[in-house]
Scaffold this active site. Structure first.
Site, PDB file in Angstrom:
ATOM      1  N   SER A 101       0.710  -1.099  -0.098  1.00  0.00           N
ATOM      2  CA  SER A 101       0.001  -0.118   0.023  1.00  0.00           C
ATOM      3  C   SER A 101       1.051   1.382   0.040  1.00  0.00           C
ATOM      4  O   SER A 101       1.965   1.131   0.695  1.00  0.00           O
ATOM      5  CB  SER A 101      -1.001   0.022   1.232  1.00  0.00           C
ATOM      6  OG  SER A 101      -1.272   1.215   1.346  1.00  0.00           O
ATOM      7  N   SER A 102       0.441   2.290  -0.772  1.00  0.00           N
ATOM      8  CA  SER A 102       1.165   3.353  -0.710  1.00  0.00           C
ATOM      9  C   SER A 102       1.371   4.393   0.597  1.00  0.00           C
ATOM     10  O   SER A 102       2.045   5.120   0.845  1.00  0.00           O
ATOM     11  CB  SER A 102       0.539   4.722  -1.704  1.00  0.00           C
ATOM     12  OG  SER A 102      -0.964   4.882  -1.392  1.00  0.00           O
ATOM     13  N   CYS A 103       0.275   3.744   1.477  1.00  0.00           N
ATOM     14  CA  CYS A 103       0.599   4.287   3.016  1.00  0.00           C
ATOM     15  C   CYS A 103       1.732   4.063   3.734  1.00  0.00           C
ATOM     16  O   CYS A 103       2.089   4.554   4.792  1.00  0.00           O
ATOM     17  CB  CYS A 103      -0.746   4.405   3.733  1.00  0.00           C
ATOM     18  SG  CYS A 103      -0.713   2.550   4.311  1.00  0.00           S
ATOM     19  N   TYR A 130      -2.086   0.443   9.885  1.00  0.00           N
ATOM     20  CA  TYR A 130      -2.291  -0.390   8.760  1.00  0.00           C
ATOM     21  C   TYR A 130      -1.116  -0.132   8.046  1.00  0.00           C
ATOM     22  O   TYR A 130      -0.314  -1.472   7.406  1.00  0.00           O
ATOM     23  CB  TYR A 130      -3.388   0.237   7.860  1.00  0.00           C
ATOM     24  CG  TYR A 130      -3.520  -0.510   6.489  1.00  0.00           C
ATOM     25  CD1 TYR A 130      -4.252  -1.600   6.344  1.00  0.00           C
ATOM     26  CD2 TYR A 130      -3.270   0.141   5.300  1.00  0.00           C
ATOM     27  CE1 TYR A 130      -4.190  -2.505   5.509  1.00  0.00           C
ATOM     28  CE2 TYR A 130      -3.358  -0.395   4.079  1.00  0.00           C
ATOM     29  CZ  TYR A 130      -3.742  -1.652   4.022  1.00  0.00           C
ATOM     30  OH  TYR A 130      -4.061  -2.294   2.774  1.00  0.00           O
ATOM     31  N   LYS A 134       1.533  -3.682   6.697  1.00  0.00           N
ATOM     32  CA  LYS A 134       2.110  -3.814   5.586  1.00  0.00           C
ATOM     33  C   LYS A 134       3.821  -3.842   5.519  1.00  0.00           C
ATOM     34  O   LYS A 134       4.305  -4.576   4.847  1.00  0.00           O
ATOM     35  CB  LYS A 134       1.340  -2.429   4.577  1.00  0.00           C
ATOM     36  CG  LYS A 134       0.214  -2.843   4.216  1.00  0.00           C
ATOM     37  CD  LYS A 134      -0.122  -3.798   3.461  1.00  0.00           C
ATOM     38  CE  LYS A 134      -1.479  -4.144   2.842  1.00  0.00           C
ATOM     39  NZ  LYS A 134      -1.987  -5.358   2.003  1.00  0.00           N
ATOM     40  N   HIS A 172     -13.248   3.427   0.675  1.00  0.00           N
ATOM     41  CA  HIS A 172     -12.181   4.508   0.435  1.00  0.00           C
ATOM     42  C   HIS A 172     -12.646   5.834  -0.322  1.00  0.00           C
ATOM     43  O   HIS A 172     -13.942   5.828  -0.522  1.00  0.00           O
ATOM     44  CB  HIS A 172     -11.314   3.811  -0.305  1.00  0.00           C
ATOM     45  CG  HIS A 172     -10.217   2.914   0.600  1.00  0.00           C
ATOM     46  ND1 HIS A 172     -10.548   1.515   0.272  1.00  0.00           N
ATOM     47  CD2 HIS A 172      -9.265   2.975   1.294  1.00  0.00           C
ATOM     48  CE1 HIS A 172      -9.548   0.921   1.047  1.00  0.00           C
ATOM     49  NE2 HIS A 172      -8.833   1.920   1.569  1.00  0.00           N
TER      50      HIS A 172
END
Length: 302
Positions: A101-103, A130, A134, A172
């Protein structure tokens, strides 16, 4: 080739299933297999040997859901990633694609973000739980690959598509925005609320575009680096996304703003230049896929 897909009923999972060709795809539902249960996963793999895994399952949610339960997002995803990734290793599965995930990238860092920026600075607090899960999954894949496995991580930007969870609790941004605009149009409302200022920028990719690259990459995972960004190549402000949705939907109302609500990272555009070396090309225009998603949302609401 026998492939185990986790998260087969999610947005990306459905796109992967629709494009499966020439493989035996196994995608047990959540009711059939609890991915947070190490023993259950080990037993399932023993009874269902596979050649590769696409690990797309995760407990996901929007900014409000992440703020409300960071511990849950951390622990549930840690358990899931451990059960699936370690379970695949224990079962002798040599190939695995982990969907990141880009987070995981630092908050408000340089743009565009490259793979080497991971862990370079603090994370965005609103989805830190989160993101940490990841990051742990990525490192686990790295460690197991160092022992001989071919476990790779693809980091997509935000996704959207016709199978999105429009209007669902914790949806989202883009799915929620589409639902709000279509709902306003159907009810005759002349305003739609946006959280925050609308100035934060977001990169969105059609889930089907990512799914195509996953199937293309799976047979040649050995050639890929440990972590690879897969994005759309451009970002837009939240205001611009809402305006595009309104234009495509034919809604002519106006937007109002709740400045008390969080808006998360101000920007997280990723560079997909490394992926381009392995045949990836971002879509030229999100409009057609976004129009299809709007049509899918409208159909479900009628």
């Amino acid at each position: 080739m026998r492939v185990w897909l986790t998260g087969g009923n999610g947005l990306l999972g459905r796109a992967i299933r629709r494009q499966a060709r020439g493989v035996t795809l196994l995608a047990p539902s959540r009711a059939e297999l609890d991915l947070t249960d190490r023993g259950a996963v080990a037993g399932w793999l023993a009874a269902n040997p596979v050649d590769a895994v696409i690990h797309a399952a995760a407990r996901v949610g929007g900014i409000a859901a992440n703020i409300a339960d960071p511990a849950g997002f951390l622990t549930d995803n840690l358990r899931m990633n451990d059960a699936v990734i370690s379970g695949a290793d224990a079962a002798g599965v040599g190939r695995l694609v982990f969907i990141g995930s880009s987070c995981i990238y630092p908050r408000d860092y340089r743009q565009p973000l490259v793979e080497g920026d991971i862990l370079a600075a603090p994370l965005e607090p609103t989805n830190e739980g989160y993101a940490l899960s990841k990051l742990a999954g990525i490192r686990l894949c790295d460690y197991l690959s160092a022992r001989g496995r071919t476990y790779r991580t693809l980091i997509p930007c935000n996704l959207f598509g016709v199978d999105d969870h429009f209007g669902a609790p914790g949806a989202h941004l883009l799915a929620a925005a589409i639902h709000k605009v279509i709902l306003a149009q159907a009810s005759g409302a002349d305003t739609v609320e946006i959280w925050g200022s609308g100035q934060a920028r977001r990169e969105f990719l059609d889930a089907y575009h990512l799914a195509r690259f996953i199937w293309d990459a799976l047979p040649r995972l050995d050639d890929l680096p440990p972590v690879l960004n897969v994005g759309a190549g451009e970002d837009r402000s939240v205001n611009e996304w809402y305006a595009l949705i309104a234009e495509l939907a034919g809604w002519t109302g106006r937007f109002i703003y709740d400045l008390t609500q969080p808006e998360g990272m101000q920007a997280k555009l990723m560079s997909s230049d490394l992926a381009a070396r392995f045949g990836y090309a971002p879509p030229a225009d999100p409009g057609p896929a976004l129009a299809a998603a709007i049509a899918a949302c409208r159909e479900r609401m009628t």
